[in-house]
Design a protein around this motif. Structure first.
Motif, short mmCIF file in Angstrom:
data_model
loop_
_atom_site.label_atom_id
_atom_site.label_comp_id
_atom_site.label_asym_id
_atom_site.label_seq_id
_atom_site.Cartn_x
_atom_site.Cartn_y
_atom_site.Cartn_z
N ARG A 113 -11.89 51.54 -67.72
CA ARG A 113 -11.38 51.94 -69.03
C ARG A 113 -10.46 50.88 -69.63
O ARG A 113 -10.44 50.69 -70.86
CB ARG A 113 -10.62 53.27 -68.93
N HIS A 114 -9.73 50.19 -68.76
CA HIS A 114 -8.76 49.18 -69.23
C HIS A 114 -8.92 47.92 -68.37
O HIS A 114 -8.18 47.72 -67.41
CB HIS A 114 -7.34 49.72 -69.10
N PRO A 115 -9.89 47.06 -68.70
CA PRO A 115 -10.15 45.87 -67.88
C PRO A 115 -8.94 44.94 -67.71
O PRO A 115 -8.87 44.21 -66.72
CB PRO A 115 -11.28 45.16 -68.64
N ASP A 116 -8.00 44.99 -68.64
CA ASP A 116 -6.84 44.10 -68.57
C ASP A 116 -5.61 44.80 -67.99
O ASP A 116 -4.49 44.27 -68.09
CB ASP A 116 -6.50 43.56 -69.96
N MET A 161 -1.75 43.33 -67.71
CA MET A 161 -0.69 43.94 -68.52
C MET A 161 0.45 44.45 -67.63
O MET A 161 1.64 44.32 -67.99
CB MET A 161 -1.25 45.07 -69.37
N LEU A 162 0.12 45.00 -66.49
CA LEU A 162 1.15 45.44 -65.56
C LEU A 162 1.99 44.26 -65.09
O LEU A 162 3.22 44.37 -64.98
CB LEU A 162 0.52 46.14 -64.35
N ALA A 163 1.33 43.15 -64.80
CA ALA A 163 2.05 41.96 -64.36
C ALA A 163 3.07 41.50 -65.40
O ALA A 163 4.19 41.12 -65.08
CB ALA A 163 1.07 40.83 -64.03
N VAL A 164 2.67 41.58 -66.67
CA VAL A 164 3.58 41.20 -67.76
C VAL A 164 4.75 42.17 -67.83
O VAL A 164 5.92 41.77 -67.90
CB VAL A 164 2.83 41.16 -69.10
N ARG A 165 4.46 43.46 -67.81
CA ARG A 165 5.50 44.48 -67.94
C ARG A 165 6.48 44.46 -66.76
O ARG A 165 7.66 44.76 -66.93
CB ARG A 165 4.88 45.87 -68.04
N SER A 197 -2.19 58.14 -65.60
CA SER A 197 -1.35 58.28 -66.78
C SER A 197 -0.08 57.45 -66.66
O SER A 197 0.31 56.74 -67.60
CB SER A 197 -1.00 59.75 -66.98
N ASN A 198 0.55 57.50 -65.50
CA ASN A 198 1.77 56.72 -65.28
C ASN A 198 1.50 55.22 -65.41
O ASN A 198 2.26 54.49 -66.06
CB ASN A 198 2.34 57.01 -63.89
N ILE A 199 0.42 54.75 -64.78
CA ILE A 199 0.10 53.33 -64.81
C ILE A 199 -0.22 52.88 -66.24
O ILE A 199 0.24 51.82 -66.68
CB ILE A 199 -1.07 53.02 -63.85
N SER A 200 -0.97 53.68 -66.96
CA SER A 200 -1.32 53.33 -68.34
C SER A 200 -0.08 53.24 -69.23
O SER A 200 0.05 52.32 -70.05
CB SER A 200 -2.30 54.35 -68.92
N ALA A 258 1.71 50.01 -68.40
CA ALA A 258 0.99 48.81 -68.84
C ALA A 258 1.00 48.64 -70.34
O ALA A 258 1.11 47.51 -70.86
CB ALA A 258 -0.45 48.86 -68.33
N TYR A 259 0.89 49.74 -71.09
CA TYR A 259 0.66 49.64 -72.53
C TYR A 259 1.80 50.18 -73.40
O TYR A 259 1.64 50.29 -74.62
CB TYR A 259 -0.65 50.33 -72.90
N SER A 260 2.91 50.51 -72.76
CA SER A 260 4.05 50.96 -73.57
C SER A 260 4.63 49.80 -74.36
O SER A 260 4.51 48.63 -73.98
CB SER A 260 5.13 51.55 -72.66
N ILE A 261 5.26 50.11 -75.47
CA ILE A 261 5.88 49.07 -76.29
C ILE A 261 7.15 48.60 -75.59
O ILE A 261 8.00 49.42 -75.25
CB ILE A 261 6.22 49.60 -77.69
#
Length: 249
Positions: free
Chosen positions: A184-187, A191-195, A239-242, A245-248
């Motif tokens: 669902r979210h290939p990146d 994104m987690l690494a960045v956050r 849900s937690n991981i998403s 990864a994608y929170s502002i």
């Protein structure tokens, strides 16, 4: 003469979280066992992973001195926590006193532990199925945390174990959960690494999930993240991981 103040602080949630991260984010550890012939402590280095309940796991050869020692006396201590630049004693480290439980081929936990170990140590595939190798679960009994100068704590073994009724269900669906999340979210790993302010790398991937958190790995680099509360099922973990990864920012 006045009594000296105790160097041990009262154990709080911050100390417990630091201890869990130091244990669960370690890819290797120093292990100390008791030599069955001399009774002297014997220290060595082992690769480390964790089972679904957070219990540390090692893969060892039956020919090694520490394996022979554990067969005679299951008591062991693990030292985890990596130093950085400057004084190594200024960095957090955790000594965990454990009871070793062998997990051989055919054991109910064997396949699960094998999968989780390879997710963290893929090069172990070269020897993981050799007949002279076996796993041990090192169940924590108590621990001593040094979070840096002036930050010493005593912990109970239960502080380091994930005590959740969802453990088995999440373990059974772990590979499917990560696969579906990545589809669902290939990146998502990038994104987690960045956050999580992980070191720059082109190949981060999720290498383990459990009710208390998850790990991402890239080569020899590993980052552990602990959820604020235990996840109740696989959907909750996704849900937690998403959100992370994608929170502002």
């Amino acid at each position: 003469m006045k009594d000296q103040p105790s160097p041990i602080r009262e154990t709080d949630d911050e100390a417990r979280k630091l201890a869990r991260v130091l244990l669960r984010s370690a890819r290797h550890a120093a292990i100390a066992v008791l030599d069955p012939e001399t009774g002297f402590p014997f220290a060595s280095r082992v690769l480390l992973a964790t089972d679904i309940d957070g219990v540390p796991v090692i893969l060892v050869s039956r020919l090694s001195a520490h394996t022979k020692a554990l067969a005679k006396d299951p008591r062991a201590s693990l030292l985890t926590g990596e130093p950085g630049k400057g004084d190594p004693l200024a960095y957090g480290r955790l000594t965990t006193q454990c009871m070793a439980e062998p997990v051989e081929n055919g054991h109910p936990f064997h396949e699960r532990i094998r999968t989780r170990f390879l997710d963290r140590h893929p090069k172990a595939k070269l020897y993981i199925d050799f007949p002279d190798f076996l796993f041990f679960r090192l169940k924590p009994e108590r621990a001593s945390l040094n979070g840096g100068f002036g930050r010493a704590y005593h912990l109970d073994g239960r502080d380091l174990i994930i005590q959740s009724p969802a453990n088995e269900e999440i373990a059974a669906k772990a590979a499917e959960t990560v696969r579906d999340l990545v589809e669902r979210h290939p990146d998502v790993a990038a994104m987690l690494a960045v956050r999580l302010n992980a070191p720059e790398s082109a190949s981060w991937r999720i290498c383990g999930i459990d009710p208390a958190g998850f790990e991402i790995i890239s080569g020899d680099l590993l980052v552990r993240y602990e959820f604020e509360t235990l996840a109740v099922d696989s959907d909750h973990i996704c849900s937690n991981i998403s959100k992370i990864a994608y929170s502002i920012p």
